[in-house]
Scaffold this active site. Structure first.
Site, PDB file in Angstrom:
ATOM      1  N   HIS A 130      26.619 -35.010  -6.926  1.00 54.89           N
ATOM      2  CA  HIS A 130      25.716 -34.949  -8.633  1.00 54.89           C
ATOM      3  C   HIS A 130      25.117 -32.993  -7.998  1.00 54.89           C
ATOM      4  CE1 HIS A 130      25.886 -38.974  -9.463  1.00 54.89           C
ATOM      5  NE2 HIS A 130      25.483 -38.409 -10.479  1.00 54.89           N
ATOM      6  N   CYS A 173      34.563 -39.784 -18.750  1.00 54.26           N
ATOM      7  CA  CYS A 173      34.053 -39.273 -18.520  1.00 54.26           C
ATOM      8  C   CYS A 173      33.644 -38.553 -17.034  1.00 54.26           C
ATOM      9  CB  CYS A 173      32.999 -38.652 -18.871  1.00 54.26           C
ATOM     10  SG  CYS A 173      32.046 -40.643 -18.059  1.00 54.26           S
TER      11      CYS A 173
HETATM   12  C1  PEP Z   1      30.936 -41.316 -13.397  1.00 60.03           C
HETATM   13  O1  PEP Z   1      30.532 -42.235 -12.748  1.00 60.03           O
HETATM   14  O2  PEP Z   1      31.957 -41.405 -13.743  1.00 60.03           O
HETATM   15  C2  PEP Z   1      29.778 -40.562 -14.368  1.00 60.03           C
HETATM   16  C3  PEP Z   1      30.275 -39.852 -15.299  1.00 60.03           C
HETATM   17  O3  PEP Z   1      28.809 -40.669 -13.944  1.00 60.03           O
HETATM   18  P1  PEP Z   1      27.248 -39.926 -12.857  1.00 60.03           P
HETATM   19  O4  PEP Z   1      28.985 -38.907 -11.958  1.00 60.03           O
HETATM   20  O5  PEP Z   1      26.969 -39.203 -13.482  1.00 60.03           O
HETATM   21  O6  PEP Z   1      27.427 -40.730 -11.846  1.00 60.03           O
END
Ligand code: PEP
Ligand code: MG
Length: 496
Positions: free
Chosen positions: A188, A466
């Site tokens: 993140h 995504c």
């Molecule tokens: C994912 O897990 O691909 C996603 C887009 O969510 P995050 O990266 O916020 O966990």
């Protein structure tokens, strides 16, 4: 000067290292003997104060009865003489560190609780354990709220690891780069850094770097992703300003609005009106373009300092995403009401993270219905938006057909899906050689999702990706082959 290769917009940045002390350097367990009891007692008392502060503000700010009770109970526990006097006495008697004294008291309390017959009272030891863990964490500088508010201009932050909740408190206007020993492009901190246009070096050897060193981070030219003709590109954002930026780059809509960051940037949970304002602002900016808003994806590594959650042995497999929000209906309803109301202003769609069962979708639908009934009774305008799920768990892959019948769209979160399919932590460098979105098992899973959804709802059923795989050259073609036509990516990759 130390030179490093990073990821981000092409170019070179130079700045002064601000090293956030790592756990192994932390005071306490690695301290040299002899320990000074007065100093240790002071460390413990400061940690107690530090742990109490967010509990107090949570208690003042929260409107949720259960949460308030929890804050109040935890606050009371931090004042319990068995804990406080116990630790202070141990430090005096044994001349040990605050951490060792805490562990000794924890053992004594565990013994005491385990001899209690009433299972309910016995289970209260979980809260005691949680408080002790918070104090422990506070004693370790890495886990203590980082001193991130008074950064000098031109800082390059250097850390073993930066947790998402910490990343959200960084004053990015002062930061020109980030260097972490642990993590990868899907961590993140990396996602946030990228959205702010700040170069990051992940997996670096930070041992030679000292506070004040001049660092240079070079990011080489990246020609950006290329999509086959017919692909639809959306953006991933975490606030309304980023929505505008993404739209300026010509995206077809917002494929992922990560709402948990709205909470991480504050000292308390934003109330319904506050959340409504943010969603309306984003919806108005999007006009008639889709705006997919993901419900709170907290838990795991995304924790809020002001919202204590029970500590878990294995948070990645614990109370995360939809599991957490369903377990806190009062918190969830605030968001659902705000989303239902804001949906009158644009094409908002609700997306649920970390789904692993049909029941989670059905329960959410019931809650949405219940919020809608309340709003109607109150005479407040609203609209029922489309509902979709993220495909991030192997269970969701196998249940794709059934999930598609219950929902309006899918978004494949490859960042998590890859880690759960390949049993390789997305932030662990040691297994990063396994972590690949184009692993045959991942591609097979994505194909299964596409086929399952098409069987249930036909070929027009929306399926986007995504995760970071949606913006990496080598995975775009593979995803296209699997039948993916919609890609949602960080706006920054579209700039390069
Ligand atoms: C994912 O897990 O691909 C996603 C887009 O969510 P995050 O990266 O916020 O966990
Ligand atoms: Mg995810």
């Amino acid at each position: 000067m130390i030179r490093l290769q990073g990821i981000g917009l092409p170019g070179i940045v130079r700045g002064k290292a601000h090293v956030l002390q790592s756990r192994s350097d932390a005071a306490g367990e690695n301290r040299q003997q002899p320990l000074n009891p007065e100093e240790e007692k002071q460390r413990f008392e400061e940690a107690l104060k530090g742990v109490r502060a967010p509990m107090r503000s949570g208690l003042e700010a929260s409107t949720d009865k259960t949460l308030r009770e929890l804050y109040a109970a935890h606050l009371e526990m931090t004042e319990d003489p068995a804990l406080v006097e116990g630790v202070l006495e141990k430090i005096d008697e044994r001349h040990c560190s605050a951490e060792d004294a805490l562990d000794a008291v924890k053992e004594e309390l565990q013994e005491m609780f385990s001899s209690i017959d009433d299972p309910l009272i016995r289970s209260r030891f979980d809260d005691v354990r949680d408080i002790i863990k918070q104090i422990h964490d506070y004693l370790h500088p890495l886990h203590r709220p980082l001193p991130l508010s008074n950064l000098a201009e031109g800082t390059i932050l250097v850390a073993d690891e930066i947790l998402p909740s910490e990343a959200m408190r960084i004053d990015f206007s002062k930061v020109v780069g980030i260097v972490c020993a642990r993590g990868n492009v899907t961590s993140h901190v990396c996602i946030i850094a990228r959205s702010k246009g700040i170069p990051a070096v992940i997996g670096a050897d930070i041992t030679p770097i000292c506070d004040g060193d001049i660092l240079e981070i070079e990011c080489s030219a990246n020609h950006g992703p290329e999509y086959p003709e017919g692909a639809v590109v959306y953006a991933n954002v975490s606030n309304a300003q980023e929505v505008q930026h993404a739209l300026d780059l010509g995206v077809a809509g917002i494929g992922l609005f990560r709402t948990e960051f709205l909470l991480m940037q504050r000292e308390f949970v934003p109330d319904e009106q506050n959340q409504y304002n943010v969603y309306v602002q984003a919806a108005r900016l999007c006009g008639n373009k889709p705006l997919i808003i993901r419900t709170l994806d907290l838990g795991g590594d995304k924790v809020l300092p002001y919202m204590p959650l029970p500590s878990e042995e294995n948070p990645a497999l614990g109370l995360r995403g939809i599991r957490l929000t369903l377990s806190q209906p009062d918190l969830f309803k605030i968001q659902l009401r705000a989303l239902l109301r804001a949906s009158t202003e644009g094409d908002i769609r609700i997306m649920l993270p970390m789904v692993s069962s049909l029941d989670e979708v059905r329960q959410t639908k019931e809650m949405l219905q219940c919020c809608a009934t309340d709003l109607a009774a109150e005479g407040v305008p609203f609209r029922m938006p489309k509902l979709g799920v993220m495909i991030e768990t192997p269970a969701a892959v196998f249940m794709a057909e059934e999930l598609a019948r219950e929902t309006d769209f899918f978004s494949i979160g490859t960042n998590d899906l890859v880690q759960y399919l390949l049993a390789a932590d997305r932030g662990n460098n040691a297994v990063s050689y396994l972590y690949s979105a184009i692993h045959p098992a991942v591609l097979k899973a994505i194909r299964m999702v596409v086929e399952g959804a098409h069987r249930a709802k036909g070929e027009d059923f929306t399926i986007e990706v995504c995760g970071e795989a949606a913006s990496q050259r080598e995975s775009i073609a593979a995803l296209w082959e699997c039948g993916i036509r919609q890609f949602s990516v960080s706006p920054l990759v579209l700039e390069s």
